[in-house]
Design a protein around this motif. Sequence first.
Motif, PDB file in Angstrom:
ATOM      1  N   LYS A  23     -54.243 -94.590 -91.872  1.00 55.05           N
ATOM      2  CA  LYS A  23     -55.308 -95.376 -92.802  1.00 55.05           C
ATOM      3  C   LYS A  23     -55.229 -94.933 -94.231  1.00 55.05           C
ATOM      4  O   LYS A  23     -55.565 -94.135 -94.923  1.00 55.05           O
ATOM      5  N   ILE A  24     -53.768 -96.251 -95.375  1.00 58.65           N
ATOM      6  CA  ILE A  24     -54.192 -95.668 -96.446  1.00 58.65           C
ATOM      7  C   ILE A  24     -54.476 -96.852 -97.325  1.00 58.65           C
ATOM      8  O   ILE A  24     -54.969 -98.004 -97.310  1.00 58.65           O
ATOM      9  N   PHE A  25     -55.408 -96.362 -98.244  1.00 55.96           N
ATOM     10  CA  PHE A  25     -56.256 -96.442-100.010  1.00 55.96           C
ATOM     11  C   PHE A  25     -55.697 -96.873-100.746  1.00 55.96           C
ATOM     12  O   PHE A  25     -53.911 -96.237-101.187  1.00 55.96           O
ATOM     13  N   LEU A  26     -55.466 -97.584-101.400  1.00 57.23           N
ATOM     14  CA  LEU A  26     -54.728 -98.237-102.157  1.00 57.23           C
ATOM     15  C   LEU A  26     -55.363 -98.239-103.783  1.00 57.23           C
ATOM     16  O   LEU A  26     -56.833 -98.545-103.446  1.00 57.23           O
ATOM     17  N   TYR A  27     -55.025 -97.903-104.778  1.00 59.69           N
ATOM     18  CA  TYR A  27     -55.885 -97.781-105.883  1.00 59.69           C
ATOM     19  C   TYR A  27     -54.448 -98.705-107.447  1.00 59.69           C
ATOM     20  O   TYR A  27     -54.486 -97.899-107.291  1.00 59.69           O
ATOM     21  N   VAL A  28     -55.304 -99.667-107.962  1.00 56.56           N
ATOM     22  CA  VAL A  28     -54.101-100.139-108.176  1.00 56.56           C
ATOM     23  C   VAL A  28     -55.584-100.233-110.111  1.00 56.56           C
ATOM     24  O   VAL A  28     -56.424-101.510-110.044  1.00 56.56           O
ATOM     25  N   GLY A  29     -55.021-100.150-111.234  1.00 60.06           N
ATOM     26  CA  GLY A  29     -55.270 -99.949-112.819  1.00 60.06           C
ATOM     27  C   GLY A  29     -55.483 -98.801-113.398  1.00 60.06           C
ATOM     28  O   GLY A  29     -54.706 -98.478-112.715  1.00 60.06           O
ATOM     29  N   SER A  30     -55.954 -99.486-115.023  1.00 64.55           N
ATOM     30  CA  SER A  30     -55.522 -98.221-116.172  1.00 64.55           C
ATOM     31  C   SER A  30     -56.486 -96.920-114.964  1.00 64.55           C
ATOM     32  O   SER A  30     -57.509 -97.204-114.603  1.00 64.55           O
ATOM     33  N   LEU A  31     -55.977 -95.498-115.453  1.00 66.94           N
ATOM     34  CA  LEU A  31     -56.686 -94.126-114.816  1.00 66.94           C
ATOM     35  C   LEU A  31     -57.537 -94.072-116.225  1.00 66.94           C
ATOM     36  O   LEU A  31     -56.967 -93.049-117.587  1.00 66.94           O
ATOM     37  N   GLN A  32     -58.996 -94.756-116.158  1.00 67.58           N
ATOM     38  CA  GLN A  32     -59.790 -94.314-117.495  1.00 67.58           C
ATOM     39  C   GLN A  32     -61.156 -94.507-116.336  1.00 67.58           C
ATOM     40  O   GLN A  32     -61.163 -94.808-115.738  1.00 67.58           O
ATOM     41  N   LYS A  33     -62.127 -94.158-117.678  1.00 74.41           N
ATOM     42  CA  LYS A  33     -63.309 -93.975-116.664  1.00 74.41           C
ATOM     43  C   LYS A  33     -63.815 -95.052-116.890  1.00 74.41           C
ATOM     44  O   LYS A  33     -64.990 -94.908-115.449  1.00 74.41           O
ATOM     45  N   ARG A  34     -63.587 -96.217-117.499  1.00 74.14           N
ATOM     46  CA  ARG A  34     -64.609 -97.095-117.013  1.00 74.14           C
ATOM     47  C   ARG A  34     -64.384 -97.297-115.560  1.00 74.14           C
ATOM     48  O   ARG A  34     -65.060 -98.845-115.528  1.00 74.14           O
ATOM     49  N   LYS A  35     -63.306 -96.946-115.361  1.00 78.82           N
ATOM     50  CA  LYS A  35     -62.770 -98.295-113.602  1.00 78.82           C
ATOM     51  C   LYS A  35     -63.078 -96.770-112.978  1.00 78.82           C
ATOM     52  O   LYS A  35     -62.492 -97.427-111.658  1.00 78.82           O
ATOM     53  N   GLY A  36     -63.782 -96.101-113.055  1.00 79.98           N
ATOM     54  CA  GLY A  36     -64.362 -95.180-112.075  1.00 79.98           C
ATOM     55  C   GLY A  36     -63.567 -94.627-111.745  1.00 79.98           C
ATOM     56  O   GLY A  36     -63.789 -93.742-109.863  1.00 79.98           O
ATOM     57  N   ILE A  37     -62.332 -93.824-112.429  1.00 73.43           N
ATOM     58  CA  ILE A  37     -61.104 -93.243-111.429  1.00 73.43           C
ATOM     59  C   ILE A  37     -61.669 -91.899-111.181  1.00 73.43           C
ATOM     60  O   ILE A  37     -61.545 -90.841-110.330  1.00 73.43           O
ATOM     61  N   LYS A  38     -63.279 -90.955-111.756  1.00 80.30           N
ATOM     62  CA  LYS A  38     -64.104 -89.798-111.452  1.00 80.30           C
ATOM     63  C   LYS A  38     -64.495 -89.841-110.117  1.00 80.30           C
ATOM     64  O   LYS A  38     -64.306 -89.252-109.248  1.00 80.30           O
ATOM     65  N   THR A  39     -64.383 -91.241-109.615  1.00 90.23           N
ATOM     66  CA  THR A  39     -65.111 -91.277-108.628  1.00 90.23           C
ATOM     67  C   THR A  39     -64.112 -91.307-107.125  1.00 90.23           C
ATOM     68  O   THR A  39     -64.294 -90.682-106.408  1.00 90.23           O
ATOM     69  N   LEU A  40     -62.834 -92.070-107.932  1.00 86.06           N
ATOM     70  CA  LEU A  40     -61.880 -92.218-106.742  1.00 86.06           C
ATOM     71  C   LEU A  40     -61.120 -90.804-106.753  1.00 86.06           C
ATOM     72  O   LEU A  40     -61.070 -90.457-105.632  1.00 86.06           O
ATOM     73  N   ILE A  41     -61.489 -89.351-107.673  1.00 88.87           N
ATOM     74  CA  ILE A  41     -61.100 -88.179-107.617  1.00 88.87           C
ATOM     75  C   ILE A  41     -61.450 -87.414-107.119  1.00 88.87           C
ATOM     76  O   ILE A  41     -61.554 -87.032-106.303  1.00 88.87           O
TER      77      ILE A  41
END
Length: 331
Positions: free
Chosen positions: A219-237
């Motif tokens: 199962k492949i999860f895709l994230y597309v977007g800026s690697l910035q705090k406001r984009k919720g990147i910490k949640t993704l990490i």
Amino acid sequence: MNRYYRENTNSSQKQKIGVIATTSPLATNHINIATILKEKFSIDLLGEKNFKDKLTAKEYQTLPYKIKSYTSIKAKSELSWIFRDIINCIQYCRKEKPDIICTLQRPALCAPIVVLCAKLFKCKSVVRYSASSFRVYKYRKGIHKIMSYFLYYWIMRLMRYADRVICMLPKQEKELIEFGCSKKKIHIVRQPIDQSIFNYQQKESKNIRKELKLPEGKKIFLYVGSLQKRKGIKTLINLISKFKKESSYYFVIIGKDDDKYVKKIFQTNNPNISCLGTSSKSRLNQSELAKYYQACDFLIHPASIEGLPRTVLEAVYCNMPAITRKCLGLS
């Protein structure tokens, strides 16, 4: 903006537009809108002095606008972004005397800057309202909550003095009216999606995965977007870190801007990750990006403050389920 042009000029001479840039000279919104308007307008993109260094010679030659900068400040944070835009906006209006000054992307506080500069230098202003900017303070804590309440809840009200306000949703229009903006000034403009590229094709994802060298049977999860705090990147990490022992899941990260988050992604020690297009030199084109939507199983969009993200719409057009937070444009 074409409508605004027809209302305000009978001359064959091109009007000059200054557009406040984001952190990239290749932002999709800027490229798409400038391509449409370049026949009737002379367009300048106001950004950082190193913007040209982020481009290949071919990319620079095909840009639908000229790049201009009047400061060496780099937009490393929202505050430095705002200071950069204040200086650029004032110097540009003073030296170039544009007919229209506008902002089309975040941060939202660029909108009041544009409005004030337009009033000061007697030109027209067009601003974009994205996400639920008046209520950003609700997502902050401590001193940041107090500062955000003052800056966003009150300073953002200057948008009411703009000549035109662009938003993407009826909910945003309702918010703008609630905070004092005249309905006559507001225009709802949907996110433009190229359906000739982003669409559902009856092509087996197995074949596309093989072409893209992605693992089969996962199962492949895709994230597309800026690697910035406001984009919720910490949640993704955090999510990637929790799944590092789950070999049946795989993550594809397609983003740009902040190298420190790329390092943190790899520091999770999850072996089931691919990071692509993390610099302007390795940026994927639209056709390449569409293949990843067709090959992966889910889109992850963890941002807590959003309007109507282009990536979610692209995923929907490619018949891909999107996992998001509940926020204004996605509720």
